[in-house]
Design a protein around this motif. Structure first.
Motif, short mmCIF file in Angstrom:
data_model
loop_
_atom_site.label_atom_id
_atom_site.label_comp_id
_atom_site.label_asym_id
_atom_site.label_seq_id
_atom_site.Cartn_x
_atom_site.Cartn_y
_atom_site.Cartn_z
N LYS A 20 0.80 -1.25 0.00
CA LYS A 20 0.00 0.00 0.00
C LYS A 20 0.83 1.29 0.00
CE LYS A 20 -4.17 -2.03 1.99
NZ LYS A 20 -5.21 -1.91 3.04
N SER A 21 2.15 1.20 0.18
CA SER A 21 3.00 2.39 0.04
C SER A 21 3.34 2.57 -1.44
CB SER A 21 4.29 2.26 0.84
OG SER A 21 4.10 2.63 2.18
N ARG A 22 3.34 3.82 -1.88
CA ARG A 22 3.68 4.14 -3.27
C ARG A 22 5.14 4.59 -3.34
NH1 ARG A 22 1.56 9.53 -6.18
NH2 ARG A 22 2.28 9.14 -8.32
N PHE A 23 5.91 3.89 -4.13
CA PHE A 23 7.32 4.23 -4.33
C PHE A 23 7.52 4.69 -5.78
CE2 PHE A 23 7.39 1.43 -0.71
CZ PHE A 23 8.39 1.94 0.11
N ILE A 24 8.04 5.90 -5.93
CA ILE A 24 8.30 6.44 -7.27
C ILE A 24 9.82 6.57 -7.44
CG2 ILE A 24 7.73 8.23 -8.96
CD1 ILE A 24 5.58 9.20 -6.87
N GLY A 25 10.36 5.87 -8.43
CA GLY A 25 11.80 5.93 -8.69
C GLY A 25 12.11 6.92 -9.80
N TYR A 26 13.01 7.85 -9.51
CA TYR A 26 13.46 8.84 -10.49
C TYR A 26 14.97 8.66 -10.69
CZ TYR A 26 9.12 11.41 -9.54
OH TYR A 26 7.80 11.77 -9.39
N ALA A 27 15.43 8.79 -11.92
CA ALA A 27 16.87 8.73 -12.20
C ALA A 27 17.22 9.72 -13.29
CB ALA A 27 17.26 7.31 -12.62
N LYS A 28 18.45 10.22 -13.21
CA LYS A 28 18.88 11.21 -14.21
C LYS A 28 20.40 11.14 -14.38
CE LYS A 28 18.03 16.06 -15.46
NZ LYS A 28 19.32 16.74 -15.62
N PRO A 29 20.88 11.20 -15.63
CA PRO A 29 22.33 11.33 -15.82
C PRO A 29 22.77 12.74 -15.42
CG PRO A 29 21.21 11.35 -17.95
CD PRO A 29 20.16 11.14 -16.91
N VAL A 30 23.85 12.84 -14.68
CA VAL A 30 24.37 14.15 -14.23
C VAL A 30 25.88 14.15 -14.41
CG1 VAL A 30 22.53 14.67 -12.58
CG2 VAL A 30 24.46 13.28 -11.84
N SER A 31 26.44 15.32 -14.62
CA SER A 31 27.89 15.37 -14.83
C SER A 31 28.64 16.04 -13.67
CB SER A 31 28.23 16.08 -16.15
OG SER A 31 27.58 17.32 -16.22
N THR A 32 27.88 16.72 -12.79
CA THR A 32 28.50 17.39 -11.64
C THR A 32 27.64 17.18 -10.40
OG1 THR A 32 27.31 19.47 -11.97
CG2 THR A 32 29.43 19.22 -13.13
#
Length: 216
Positions: A20-32
């Protein structure tokens, strides 16, 4: 410049419901590190009403910078598991945020570790895990009469012909993996019986996803 490293291709987002918990995964390429912090703050602002915004990132070809936060979850149950997913996948220059909206059922320490691991994985997979491979722009200037032969030979060997420039002579622009440059030069000299001018230009990275090169 390293010959090859793993990262993600683009911004990724996915979600999963666990007990019942909502988990949202976010990812992003970063250079710094600044880019990583900016991304984390953007997600935290977007989900300021969330129970937790757990994050982790690695920066540098040797993962010299590694940071994480449990954001209020019990120590060791959220930030470290998120960072461990990045490290296990051997990813460079990546930031991950796993947002949780509590659903009323406590998961326990082991359940939290599994949930945040899952949240990080789905975010990274949505961003497409890729190899960044070092290439070089190599140019072969030849007579027009040799164009068909050289073009066919290069394509048969699987080299990337980026473009062909038609001037007083014809120039074939090839993108070659850095460790194949000498090999391709020898082959073209052979195909043309030495009637070729070769120019090496800049080095750059291209992305490989599921065995296919993505031409940026």
């Amino acid at each position: 410049m390293v010959k090859q490293y793993k990262t993600i291709h683009e911004y990724g987002e996915d979600e999963v419901i666990i007990e019942k918990s909502r988990f949202i995964g976010y990812a992003k390429p970063v250079s710094t590190e600044e880019e990583a912090i900016e991304f984390i703050n953007k997600i935290k602002k977007k989900h300021k009403d969330a129970t937790h915004n757990v994050w982790a990132y690695t920066i540098g070809m040797n993962m010299g910078i590694q940071r994480y936060s449990d954001d209020g979850e019990p120590s060791g149950t959220a930030g470290i598991p998120t960072l461990e997913v990045i490290k296990k996948e051997d990813l460079r220059n990546v930031a991950v945020v796993v947002t949780r909206y509590f659903g009323g059922i406590k998961l326990g320490a082991g359940g939290l570790v599994r949930a945040y691991t899952k949240g990080a994985k789905i975010g990274l997979n949505a961003g497409k895990i890729i190899n960044r491979i070092l290439f070089k722009d190599v140019r072969f200037k030849i007579d027009y009469t040799l164009l068909g032969k050289v073009q066919n030979e290069l394509l048969n060997l699987g080299y990337i012909i980026k473009e062909i420039l038609y001037e007083d002579m014809v120039t074939i622009v090839v993108y070659s993996r850095i460790d194949e440059v000498e090999n391709i030069k020898e082959k073209v000299i052979d195909f043309t019986n030495g009637k070729v001018e070769i120019e090496e230009k800049e080095e750059f990275y291209l992305s490989e996803y599921n065995g296919e090169i993505i031409l940026d």
